[in-house]
Each structure stands twice: as structure tokens, then as C-alpha cells.
Design an enzyme around this catalytic site. Structure first.
Site, PDB file in Angstrom:
ATOM      1  N   ASP A  80       0.768  -1.365   0.112  1.00  0.00           N
ATOM      2  CA  ASP A  80       0.072  -0.183   0.139  1.00  0.00           C
ATOM      3  C   ASP A  80       0.766   1.182   0.158  1.00  0.00           C
ATOM      4  OD1 ASP A  80       0.841  -0.978   2.688  1.00  0.00           O
ATOM      5  OD2 ASP A  80      -0.437   0.538   3.392  1.00  0.00           O
ATOM      6  N   GLU A 138      -0.601  -1.965   5.229  1.00  0.00           N
ATOM      7  CA  GLU A 138       0.234  -1.897   6.302  1.00  0.00           C
ATOM      8  C   GLU A 138      -0.051  -0.651   6.959  1.00  0.00           C
ATOM      9  OE1 GLU A 138       3.309  -1.204   9.158  1.00  0.00           O
ATOM     10  OE2 GLU A 138       3.097   0.011   7.171  1.00  0.00           O
TER      11      GLU A 138
HETATM   12 ZN   LIG Z   1       5.317   3.771   6.581  1.00  0.00          ZN
HETATM   13 ZN   LIG Z   2       6.459   1.229   5.473  1.00  0.00          ZN
END
Ligand SMILES: [Zn+2]
Ligand SMILES: [Zn+2]
Length: 402
Positions: A80, A138
């Protein structure tokens, strides 16, 4: 530098993948184009694909079965990007306004594809199974991709796991490992105060939430300084305080909100902080005749690198970069990383690889001008592949639930 044979030759392809992803960044849980690219490439390498196996729809796992008995080793990349504008002047600058790969997850994804390609061409003599885990979100939104992948059961058979993150603190060719707790737990919170608004000239006719909020900010700072064991590090930060209309001079508001984050390295400390916060919110509000609600949003637990796996990964790294370029870190980071969810279930190691650009100023992760040195990619690919080969030689781990 002792790259694995064939890794340097993969760089043009890995760089092309990375720049393609960098040009088309996607936010957490929306990585559909990225996920499609990963699937297409893994399929072309002849790997088995796992998709649509969990709530995080964009998650992909590539499977390489050697056909010989052995452990299951998972390697993870996050996919991401961040909700921010790309301010770099480069040919591969983001074409999605307000979305930018400013944390290097494009490079992590491309490098893991490179490792998968390398193993697809060097599988002879290997035993066990490799799982290439391409994880969404994440950076959030909550609960992040790692937790959902763990909860899906897709990694229940995994014996050992490795992940890596780029670091601007060092240049290409450096690897940083930390045994034990390496990153803090991260929680967010909101505190909502409410009372009776009143005229600024008649505070006694209502509640002063601005004084209450100010007392609370001060009280919360005594948690770390006065209430916790001085040898147990933690952070409590109030990052925003909203009360009243901007510029208002004659009205005391009926609502106020404080928001922030808590970092800790121990689960007991983490829970104690929130118990103390709850007491402070209730007691400070009682003192001032108003009401308060503490809303805790747990994000990630602390990230704990397994000492044995970290020693094996460190040895693999030293083979690649040399002992003098392997930096053994002794202090954990107050940053948090959702790889932590895997470390709770699976003996794992999450390491950092130096990737600071060689020219111009260095901008760290989450800066609108962040960039990295692609020369770091064959290094981390070699470290990850070597670590995986070492782990495939380890015994199959006894698991509680199989
Ligand atoms: Zn980051
Ligand atoms: Zn990262």
C-alpha cells in the site's frame, strides 16, 4: 558484496516493476491494480496463487512447492501507498493525485517479486514450501492487512517468516537487524469531553471544557513520567486538541476532543497506560462537573523478532553484505509496524535494509520527496533468498493448531 548469482541481472525487471507501482500507487485495501500485477507476474513464474482467502480482498499469496518434505517459510511484502502528494521530479512520479509510495512499499513488492522469480529459476535441491505474502494496508486503515491475513488461517502452516523494510538511515549495502522487541505497539485514542456551554463572562453557569482538556493533557503526561516503571519505556502523545470555534472570545464550548497515540514495548505496560488514562479522564471530568469518554483504537502489538530466527537471518545477511555492513541494533524503535501480528504467531525476523539515495538530500519515509536507491534491491533480495534457504533447512516446527 556477495549477491546471489543472478540477482543483479534481475534488477532491470525489478526496477521496472517498482517504477510501474510507484507511478500507480494505491491506498490500503484498494490495491487492486497492484494485486493484479502481482498475480500476473507470479503466474508467469509458474507459482500457485492464493487470492480471495481473507477479508483483505487484495491480498495475494504465491506458493512454491518444492515437492520435498520440509518447513513452510513465508516471505512478506506490503503493497500500500500513503495518502499524500508526490512532490518528486522524476519520470516515475505518482500519477494518482494525493497518493504516493512514500514509504517504499512499491520497492518491497517489486523486490519480493524478484525473489519469487529467482526461486522459480533456482528451486533444485530445495525442500519445503515457500509462501510469498503480498499484504495490503500496512499503513491502515485499521485493522491493517496483517491481522486479517493471520486471522484467515492462510499462514497456519507457516514455520518461519521474514519481512523487510527500506531505511533511509543507511545506504545500499547495509542491513540492520534487532533481536527481540524491535518496534513498539501502536494504539490511537480519542477523548470526547462534553458539558454545558456557557458565556465566557459567566463560566459558573456551565462547564469549562478548555480548562478540563488542559488539565487532562497535563495529567496524561504524568503517566510516563510518574506512574510507570522508569525502566519501562512508553510514549503518550496528545496530537490534537479541538475545542471552541476558532477565534471565539465570548463562548465556552459544550464539546472538546483530544486525540493521540500510545506506544509501548510490553503488553502489560500498554494495558496499564489505558487503565490510567481512563481513570484520569473520569476523575478530571468529575472535578470539573463534565463528562468524558475515552475511545481506544488498538492498532498493532509490539513487534518481537525471534532470537534464533534473527540470528539465522543476520548470518545470511552477513554472507551477502559482510560482517562490517551488518548493523546489530540494540534499541527498539518507537515506530510501529503491522508485521508485529505475524511475530505473535510465527517465529519471525523483520529486518531493515539501507536504501538512502546516493545523490542529493535524503528525505525519510512519509516525506513528499522521499525516494530510494534501487541499488539496494538486489541486496535485500539476496539477503531474503539466502535467509529463506537457511530456514528451509530448519526442522518443521510443532504447531498448536494445524
Ligand atoms: Zn510507513
Ligand atoms: Zn512502511
Amino acid at each position: 558484496m556477495n549477491l546471489l548469482p543472478g540477482m543483479a541481472e534481475l534488477l532491470p525487471q525489478v526496477s521496472a516493476w517498482r517504477r510501474d507501482l510507484h507511478t500507480h500507487p494505491e491506498l490500503g485495501f484498494q490495491e487492486t491494480r497492484t494485486s493484479a500485477l502481482v498475480c500476473r507476474e507470479l503466474e508467469s513464474m509458474g507459482l500457485e496463487l492464493m487470492t480471495d482467502f481473507c477479508e483483505a480482498k487484495t491480498a495475494v499469496i504465491g506458493l512454491l512447492r518444492t515437492g520435498r518434505e520440509g518447513p513452510v517459510v513465508a516471505l512478506r511484502a506490503d503493497m500500500d501507498a500513503l495518502p499524500m502528494q508526490d512532490e518528486k521530479e522524476v519520470s516515475y512520479r505518482s500519477q494518482n493525485p494525493g497518493v504516493c509510495h512514500a514509504c517504499g512499499h512499491d520497492a518491497h513488492t517489486a523486490a519480493l517479486l524478484g525473489v519469487a522469480r529467482w526461486f522459480s529459476e533456482h528451486r533444485e535441491g530445495l525442500r519445503g514450501t515457500l509462501k510469498f505474502v503480498f499484504q495490503p494496508a500496512e499503513e491502515g486503515p485499521a485493522p491493517g492487512g496483517a491481522k486479517l491475513i493471520v486471522e484467515s488461517g492462510a499462514l497456519d502452516d507457516v514455520d518461519y517468516m521474514v519481512g523487510a523494510h527500506q531505511a533511509s538511515a543507511a545506504g545500499a549495502g547495509y542491513i540492520m537487524t534487532k533481536s527481540g522487541v524491535a518496534a513498539a505497539s501502536g494504539d490511537f485514542f480519542d477523548i470526547y469531553l462534553s458539558g454545558k456551554g456557557t458565556h465566557g463572562a459567566s463560566p459558573d453557569w456551565g462547564n469549562d471544557l478548555i480548562v478540563t482538556a488542559s488539565q487532562l493533557v497535563g495529567a496524561l503526561q504524568t503517566i510516563v513520567s510518574r506512574r510507570l516503571d522508569p525502566l519501562q519505556p512508553a510514549v503518550v502523545s496528545v496530537c490534537s486538541l479541538q475545542a471552541g470555534e476558532p477565534g471565539a472570545k465570548n463562548v465556552l464550548p459544550a464539546k472538546a476532543r483530544l486525540s493521540g497515540t500510545v506506544r509501548a514495548f510490553d503488553e502489560g505496560v500498554r494495558d496499564k497506560i489505558f487503565a490510567l488514562m481512563e481513570q484520569m479522564v473520569q476523575n478530571t471530568c468529575a472535578l470539573n462537573g463534565c463528562t468524558g469518554v475515552l475511545d481506544r483504537q488498538p492498532m498493532f502489538p509490539s513487534l518481537s523478532n525471534d532470537p534464533k530466527i534473527t540470528a539465522l537471518v543476520s548470518a545470511a545477511a552477513a554472507e551477502v553484505v559482510g560482517q562490517d555492513h551488518l548493523l546489530l541494533i540494540d534499541q527498539p524503535s518507537t515506530g510501529s509496524e503491522d508485521f508485529a501480528w505475524y511475530t505473535q504467531k510465527i517465529p519471525s525476523c523483520f529486518y531493515m535494509f539501507g536504501a538512502a539515495p546516493t545523490e542529493g538530500p535524503v528525505y525519510g519515509g512519509h516525506h513528499p520527496k522521499f525516494d530510494l536507491d534501487e541499488g539496494a534491491l538486489p541486496v535485500t533480495m539476496s539477503v531474503m533468498a539466502r535467509a529463506a534457504m537457511t530456514l528451509l533447512e530448519q526442522p518443521v516446527r510443532k504447531k498448536e493448531m494445524r
